[in-house]
Design a protein around this motif. Structure first.
Motif, PDB file in Angstrom:
ATOM      1  N   ALA A  27       0.835  -1.206   0.000  1.00 43.68           N
ATOM      2  CA  ALA A  27       0.000   0.000   0.000  1.00 43.68           C
ATOM      3  C   ALA A  27       0.870   1.257   0.000  1.00 43.68           C
ATOM      4  O   ALA A  27       1.969   1.277   0.567  1.00 43.68           O
ATOM      5  CB  ALA A  27      -0.919   0.006   1.214  1.00 43.68           C
ATOM      6  N   ALA A  28       0.372   2.317  -0.640  1.00 42.28           N
ATOM      7  CA  ALA A  28       1.131   3.572  -0.699  1.00 42.28           C
ATOM      8  C   ALA A  28       1.298   4.167   0.702  1.00 42.28           C
ATOM      9  O   ALA A  28       2.376   4.672   1.054  1.00 42.28           O
ATOM     10  CB  ALA A  28       0.412   4.563  -1.613  1.00 42.28           C
ATOM     11  N   GLU A  29       0.246   4.089   1.513  1.00 38.45           N
ATOM     12  CA  GLU A  29       0.303   4.600   2.881  1.00 38.45           C
ATOM     13  C   GLU A  29      -0.273   3.544   3.819  1.00 38.45           C
ATOM     14  O   GLU A  29      -1.493   3.389   3.915  1.00 38.45           O
ATOM     15  CB  GLU A  29      -0.492   5.897   3.013  1.00 38.45           C
ATOM     16  CG  GLU A  29       0.088   7.066   2.247  1.00 38.45           C
ATOM     17  CD  GLU A  29      -0.673   8.352   2.514  1.00 38.45           C
ATOM     18  OE1 GLU A  29      -1.505   8.353   3.452  1.00 38.45           O
ATOM     19  OE2 GLU A  29      -0.438   9.332   1.801  1.00 38.45           O
ATOM     20  N   PRO A  30       0.593   2.792   4.512  1.00 39.22           N
ATOM     21  CA  PRO A  30       0.089   1.785   5.442  1.00 39.22           C
ATOM     22  C   PRO A  30      -0.702   2.445   6.562  1.00 39.22           C
ATOM     23  O   PRO A  30      -0.376   3.559   6.984  1.00 39.22           O
ATOM     24  CB  PRO A  30       1.359   1.118   5.980  1.00 39.22           C
ATOM     25  CG  PRO A  30       2.464   2.062   5.675  1.00 39.22           C
ATOM     26  CD  PRO A  30       2.054   2.837   4.461  1.00 39.22           C
ATOM     27  N   PRO A  31      -1.777   1.819   7.030  1.00 39.60           N
ATOM     28  CA  PRO A  31      -2.595   2.414   8.081  1.00 39.60           C
ATOM     29  C   PRO A  31      -1.804   2.599   9.376  1.00 39.60           C
ATOM     30  O   PRO A  31      -0.892   1.836   9.680  1.00 39.60           O
ATOM     31  CB  PRO A  31      -3.729   1.403   8.259  1.00 39.60           C
ATOM     32  CG  PRO A  31      -3.202   0.124   7.708  1.00 39.60           C
ATOM     33  CD  PRO A  31      -2.264   0.504   6.613  1.00 39.60           C
ATOM     34  N   GLU A  32      -2.172   3.621  10.125  1.00 41.59           N
ATOM     35  CA  GLU A  32      -1.502   3.914  11.390  1.00 41.59           C
ATOM     36  C   GLU A  32      -1.905   2.895  12.447  1.00 41.59           C
ATOM     37  O   GLU A  32      -3.061   2.480  12.529  1.00 41.59           O
ATOM     38  CB  GLU A  32      -1.862   5.326  11.862  1.00 41.59           C
ATOM     39  CG  GLU A  32      -1.156   5.746  13.136  1.00 41.59           C
ATOM     40  CD  GLU A  32      -1.550   7.143  13.578  1.00 41.59           C
ATOM     41  OE1 GLU A  32      -1.137   7.555  14.679  1.00 41.59           O
ATOM     42  OE2 GLU A  32      -2.288   7.821  12.816  1.00 41.59           O
ATOM     43  N   VAL A  33      -0.945   2.494  13.263  1.00 42.75           N
ATOM     44  CA  VAL A  33      -1.186   1.507  14.317  1.00 42.75           C
ATOM     45  C   VAL A  33      -0.876   2.128  15.676  1.00 42.75           C
ATOM     46  O   VAL A  33       0.191   2.725  15.861  1.00 42.75           O
ATOM     47  CB  VAL A  33      -0.311   0.251  14.104  1.00 42.75           C
ATOM     48  CG1 VAL A  33      -0.531  -0.749  15.244  1.00 42.75           C
ATOM     49  CG2 VAL A  33      -0.627  -0.391  12.757  1.00 42.75           C
ATOM     50  N   GLN A  34      -1.813   1.979  16.610  1.00 46.53           N
ATOM     51  CA  GLN A  34      -1.608   2.447  17.987  1.00 46.53           C
ATOM     52  C   GLN A  34      -0.890   1.345  18.767  1.00 46.53           C
ATOM     53  O   GLN A  34      -1.475   0.315  19.073  1.00 46.53           O
ATOM     54  CB  GLN A  34      -2.954   2.788  18.638  1.00 46.53           C
ATOM     55  CG  GLN A  34      -3.756   3.836  17.899  1.00 46.53           C
ATOM     56  CD  GLN A  34      -3.057   5.183  17.896  1.00 46.53           C
ATOM     57  OE1 GLN A  34      -2.399   5.572  18.871  1.00 46.53           O
ATOM     58  NE2 GLN A  34      -3.179   5.905  16.780  1.00 46.53           N
ATOM     59  N   THR A  35       0.381   1.571  19.068  1.00 44.88           N
ATOM     60  CA  THR A  35       1.202   0.492  19.623  1.00 44.88           C
ATOM     61  C   THR A  35       0.896   0.161  21.081  1.00 44.88           C
ATOM     62  O   THR A  35       1.016  -1.000  21.489  1.00 44.88           O
ATOM     63  CB  THR A  35       2.693   0.856  19.501  1.00 44.88           C
ATOM     64  OG1 THR A  35       2.926   2.110  20.128  1.00 44.88           O
ATOM     65  CG2 THR A  35       3.102   0.935  18.040  1.00 44.88           C
TER      66      THR A  35
END
Length: 309
Positions: free
Chosen positions: A113-121
């Motif tokens: 993907a061009a912009e991987p989804p943000e992950v809350q660590t």
């Protein structure tokens, strides 16, 4: 033999109790991981939740199979329903492969993907840590029954895979937290899928061995024949067959040629007891069938079959 049946019944009840406890643990953690994946956006956590869903389904199937397998033999099902455990293990293996394929496809989608989804660590790590502890408890619960039952071994392998999955999720979370490498989540998902496949293949291999009626992997047919030949009065052993009804339940049959004196002296019954005791003591075979024949009978039988195909 009465003791063997009592032991098997006791082991079956213990296995069912272990499965019930494991189902409760896995079910609770599954809900936590789904909620955690939704809150954090973690594919690795969602992949582990999907793996746990397959495990929950597999554990429920295993529990149902354990109850069905405990039913007594009938005139129609002469060996009882023990082989239901094997079919349950077959379903478990197929579920594992489907989950692995689904996770792999989704992970590659994120990696490209061009912009991987943000992950809350932080929520991702908290939920994964809870899953790790819960899987350790479930593993300890199931471990006692894994050696005697293919069904239980399949359940144990699934929970062990969940344990490794939780470790992978924690590792990915730590990498993202310390380095900011967002794709670590998708990479961890691929690792989880890679861990699932070998376990599924091993489980399916054992299922094929039972369903194809191959001799158990740890059984040496030549050694069994040699032991039987060492019994006083035995002249030859042929038409030997060894297979399994389910894992840990081997069955043996053979034609045994004996000295004519064995029949003349009425020792046939004693010889049958000796042969059965030999298999039970040295090879842990509880169900054996022997056809006693006078010496030389196999040659005559062969000629008769040749003349009358």
């Amino acid at each position: 033999m009465g003791h063997d049946h009592a032991h098997h019944a006791s082991a079956g009840a213990s296995d069912r109790m272990r499965l019930g406890v494991a189902i409760g643990i896995v079910g609770v953690v599954l809900v936590l991981e789904v909620v955690g994946a939704w809150l954090s956006g973690s594919l690795a956590l969602l992949a582990d939740a999907g793996h746990m869903l397959s495990d929950l389904i597999g554990l429920v199937i295993a529990l149902v199979a354990a109850f069905v397998a405990a039913r007594p033999a009938t005139d129609r099902q002469t060996f009882g329903y023990q082989r239901v455990e094997v079919f349950a293990a077959l379903v478990n293996g197929v579920i594992l492969l489907v989950v692995a394929a689904t996770v792999t496809i989704e992970a590659f989608g994120r990696l490209t993907a061009a912009e991987p989804p943000e992950v809350q660590t932080v929520p991702m790590l908290l939920v994964a840590a809870v899953g790790l502890v819960a899987n350790l408890v479930a593993l300890a619960v199931l471990r006692g029954g894994s050696r005697e039952s293919l069904n239980m071994r399949g359940a144990l392998l699934e929970v062990f895979g969940d344990l490794l999955g939780s470790i992978a999720v924690i590792a990915a979370g730590l990498v993202m937290l310390t380095t900011g490498f967002a794709l670590a989540d998708a990479v961890a998902s691929l690792l989880i899928a890679a861990m699932i496949v070998p376990r599924a293949i091993l489980l399916l291999r054992d299922v094929v061995r039972v369903l194809s009626e191959s001799a158990p992997a740890d059984t040496d047919v030549a050694e069994i024949r040699e032991h039987l030949m060492g019994t006083p009065g035995v002249v030859a052993v042929h038409d030997v067959h060894v297979w399994q009804i389910t894992s840990g339940s081997p069955v043996f049959s053979a034609h045994v040629e004996v000295d004519p004196e064995v029949f003349a002296s009425g020792r046939a019954g004693d010889l049958l007891d000796e042969l059965g005791g030999c298999l039970s003591e040295h090879f842990d075979v509880g169900h054996s069938t022997f056809q006693l024949e006078p010496a030389g009978h196999s040659g005559r039988s062969g000629r008769e079959h040749a003349a009358h195909p």
